[in-house]
Design a protein around this motif. Structure first.
Motif, PDB file in Angstrom:
ATOM      1  N   CYS A 228       9.139   3.073  12.910  1.00  0.00           N
ATOM      2  CA  CYS A 228       9.442   1.957  13.492  1.00  0.00           C
ATOM      3  C   CYS A 228       8.993   1.775  14.555  1.00  0.00           C
ATOM      4  N   SER A 241       9.968  -9.595  12.454  1.00  0.00           N
ATOM      5  CA  SER A 241      10.530  -9.324  13.420  1.00  0.00           C
ATOM      6  C   SER A 241      11.680  -7.806  13.695  1.00  0.00           C
ATOM      7  N   ILE A 242      12.201  -7.574  14.719  1.00  0.00           N
ATOM      8  CA  ILE A 242      13.285  -6.337  14.839  1.00  0.00           C
ATOM      9  C   ILE A 242      13.710  -5.557  13.653  1.00  0.00           C
ATOM     10  N   ALA A 243      14.500  -6.464  13.469  1.00  0.00           N
ATOM     11  CA  ALA A 243      15.704  -6.418  12.091  1.00  0.00           C
ATOM     12  C   ALA A 243      15.504  -6.283  11.135  1.00  0.00           C
ATOM     13  N   ALA A 246      13.697  -2.560  10.982  1.00  0.00           N
ATOM     14  CA  ALA A 246      14.715  -1.497  10.877  1.00  0.00           C
ATOM     15  C   ALA A 246      15.069  -1.497   9.896  1.00  0.00           C
ATOM     16  N   SER A 253      22.192  -1.411  10.714  1.00  0.00           N
ATOM     17  CA  SER A 253      22.313  -2.604  11.514  1.00  0.00           C
ATOM     18  C   SER A 253      21.680  -2.480  12.036  1.00  0.00           C
ATOM     19  N   ALA A 254      21.417  -3.627  13.279  1.00  0.00           N
ATOM     20  CA  ALA A 254      20.732  -3.816  14.708  1.00  0.00           C
ATOM     21  C   ALA A 254      21.590  -3.019  15.391  1.00  0.00           C
ATOM     22  N   PHE A 257      20.298   0.643  14.943  1.00  0.00           N
ATOM     23  CA  PHE A 257      18.943   0.931  15.106  1.00  0.00           C
ATOM     24  C   PHE A 257      18.700   1.221  16.589  1.00  0.00           C
ATOM     25  N   SER A 258      19.292   0.242  17.560  1.00  0.00           N
ATOM     26  CA  SER A 258      18.917  -0.048  18.619  1.00  0.00           C
ATOM     27  C   SER A 258      19.329   1.314  19.650  1.00  0.00           C
ATOM     28  N   SER A 268      15.128   0.203  24.961  1.00  0.00           N
ATOM     29  CA  SER A 268      15.569  -0.610  23.508  1.00  0.00           C
ATOM     30  C   SER A 268      13.968  -1.140  22.603  1.00  0.00           C
ATOM     31  N   GLN A 270      13.112  -3.657  21.768  1.00  0.00           N
ATOM     32  CA  GLN A 270      12.381  -4.913  22.213  1.00  0.00           C
ATOM     33  C   GLN A 270      11.848  -4.605  23.126  1.00  0.00           C
TER      34      GLN A 270
END
Length: 279
Positions: A228, A241-243, A246, A253-254, A257-258, A268, A270
């Motif tokens: 990732c 997107s990050i989602a 992931a 789930s986001a 992942f975070s 993070s 982001q």
């Protein structure tokens, strides 16, 4: 028990027979009774569970005394001898239903497990107590459960008996790592699935990685995070997107992942993307 040839000694006792799908349970009370491989041996494996008394079993150059509530395996296709004193449960399973390597089965015969067999013996005792009134469909499902538990027992006994020499252990670790890499994007990837794919038990899989400095679960998570991170840092006209990233690498789930990303990189996803100049 047509494949067993008993001695000519007079024997007093009784035998009952029940079927649970392709699993056959024989309850035998006798003493003493000695038998071995006959001319019409089944292509089957027998799991012996003494309920009272004991069993003396010899196969593959090993002889073991199996006491009440212990279990032991016999491969009925090869020479063996058994002496029963008391009451015994004898479960017969087709050899091919176990899906275990022949070498593992040979290593597992005529051995008493050193670890707990409570889940297996609990199911076997339930079958003995309920055999006369179990619906056929329920009996078939329980027979399948016995088969799975016996297959696991074969792997554990073989691992206890043989272990793996260091070169073989290293080769297996590398094979497991390659399997993980190939299936990282699958959210269902787990230690259970990895062990099943390599014909080993989950316990042995974890033992393999004791010398790797990381657990199997953490290795999967770290590798997913690294993939990732590379994707989030990649410059492009259209960045996912990050989602999306992931999910592409198996995170459910986001939030999960975070947390995983921050545990590895200290920031993070982001913040990582901004620092790379792509966010």
């Amino acid at each position: 028990m047509s494949e067993l040839s008993a001695t000519d000694d007079p024997v007093e006792g009784f035998v009952t027979l029940h079927h649970f799908g392709y699993v056959r349970m024989t309850t035998c009370a006798a003493g003493p009774l000695r038998f071995g491989r006959g001319h019409a041996a089944d292509d089957a494996v027998a799991l012996l569970l003494p309920r009272e008394g004991s069993v003396h079993l010899s196969q593959d150059g090993r002889t073991v005394s199996v006491e009440s509530e212990q279990v032991a395996l016999v491969d009925l296709r090869r020479d063996f001898s058994v002496e029963v004193q008391g009451r015994i449960l004898d479960f017969r399973l087709p050899s091919h239903a176990l899906h275990v390597p022949a070498a593992s089965l040979r290593s597992a015969t005529a051995r008493v497990p050193t670890s707990s067999t409570a889940p297996l013996t609990l199911v076997l005792r339930h079958l003995e107590e309920s055999a006369s009134h179990l619906p056929a469909q329920v009996g078939e499902r329980l027979g399948g459960m016995v088969t799975d538990l016996v297959a696991g027992l074969v792997h554990e006994l073989a691992e206890e008996a043989d272990g793996l020499p260091q070169p073989g252990r290293r080769h297996l670790v590398l094979a497991v790592r390659q399997y993980i890499e190939r299936h990282l994007d699958d959210p269902e990837l787990s230690a259970e699935r990895i062990a099943r794919a390599h014909l080993i038990s989950v316990r042995y899989l974890h033992r393999l990685f004791e010398g790797e400095g990381i657990t199997v679960g953490r290795l999967i998570q770290r590798l997913r995070v690294e993939h990732c991170a590379r994707e989030l840092a990649r410059r492009g006209r259209v960045s996912p997107s990050i989602a999306v990233v992931a999910a592409r690498w198996g995170f459910r789930s986001a939030a999960h992942f975070s947390r995983a990303f921050k545990a590895v990189h200290g920031c993070s996803p982001q913040q990582w993307r901004r620092a790379a100049g792509t966010g």
